[in-house]
Write an enzyme that holds these catalytic residues in place. Sequence first.
Site, PDB file in Angstrom:
ATOM      1  CE1 TYR A  67       7.623   3.916   1.149  1.00 27.75           C
ATOM      2  CE2 TYR A  67       7.295   5.102  -0.916  1.00 27.75           C
ATOM      3  CZ  TYR A  67       7.988   4.167  -0.158  1.00 27.75           C
ATOM      4  OH  TYR A  67       9.045   3.492  -0.714  1.00 27.75           O
ATOM      5  CG  HIS A  71       9.072  -6.181   1.430  1.00 28.44           C
ATOM      6  ND1 HIS A  71       9.641  -4.999   1.861  1.00 28.44           N
ATOM      7  CD2 HIS A  71       7.939  -5.830   0.773  1.00 28.44           C
ATOM      8  CE1 HIS A  71       8.869  -3.989   1.495  1.00 28.44           C
ATOM      9  NE2 HIS A  71       7.843  -4.466   0.825  1.00 28.44           N
ATOM     10  CG  ASP A  73      -0.354   0.053   2.525  1.00 31.09           C
ATOM     11  OD1 ASP A  73      -1.064   0.347   3.489  1.00 31.09           O
ATOM     12  OD2 ASP A  73       0.863  -0.194   2.652  1.00 31.09           O
ATOM     13  CG  PHE A  86       8.634  -0.210  -3.671  1.00 34.10           C
ATOM     14  CD1 PHE A  86       8.952  -0.520  -2.359  1.00 34.10           C
ATOM     15  CD2 PHE A  86       8.046  -1.188  -4.469  1.00 34.10           C
ATOM     16  CE1 PHE A  86       8.711  -1.796  -1.854  1.00 34.10           C
ATOM     17  CE2 PHE A  86       7.802  -2.455  -3.973  1.00 34.10           C
ATOM     18  CZ  PHE A  86       8.136  -2.763  -2.660  1.00 34.10           C
TER      19      PHE A  86
END
Length: 239
Positions: free
Chosen positions: A78, A204, A76, A89
């Site tokens: 920031y 991740h 999701d 990102f």
Amino acid sequence: MFPAERLQGWAPESWPVAPDWQPVVDAFLRGPTGVGLASFLRERLAAGALVYPPQPLRALELTPLHSVRAVILGQDPYHGPGQAEGLAFSVAHGVKLPPSLRNIFKELRCAPDEPLPASGSLVEWARRGVLLLNTSLTVEDGQPASHAKKGWEALTDALIERVAATASPCVYMLWGAHAQGKAGLIAQTAARHGREVLVLQANHPSPLSANRPPVPFTGCGHFAQARDWLAARGYPGVF
């Protein structure tokens, strides 16, 4: 408080998307899940919630379906003021690099001593055919995953499925269990439609998991593999 950096209201008609994405978006908005999501977001905004980003569908504006050559999935947006810009990102110019993005840039480098980019905005990646898609497209200030399982996932799954049915060749970078949960959908859809895909999986890039087994993100070589694979098929310079 941050009028230029947050969602102003539920107004998909003011969120431009490339024409070849429009049928997927329209079908979602007309369906019960889309209607339910609209109701939820209107209620949260009416209650005074600060919701990011201002343009939830920006990835679909900058990266038309016909141009997609790589997909990077996030979870999701920031959740801090001025950070999210509608691309997984990515952060706006002038915003400090988040730890996950810093690790992505380290992995991107061709040489260990190559300096990291000064800006964390990935807009140019998006324009070169990298679909930077979060599975939930809005979030509330200071509350990660606050809009998860509110309806966005039905749209983003439909978008991923459309890419897998259409884009060829295409690289999928699936980092972490959440993104890796889409591997089956991608592989099955691509196989059904005869599309050529490269699915790359690792932990991740967050500092909490980047160096952990079974497949550490650090040193995974995904960008080098993607460059070579795409270049061999006539698409150099995506990354």
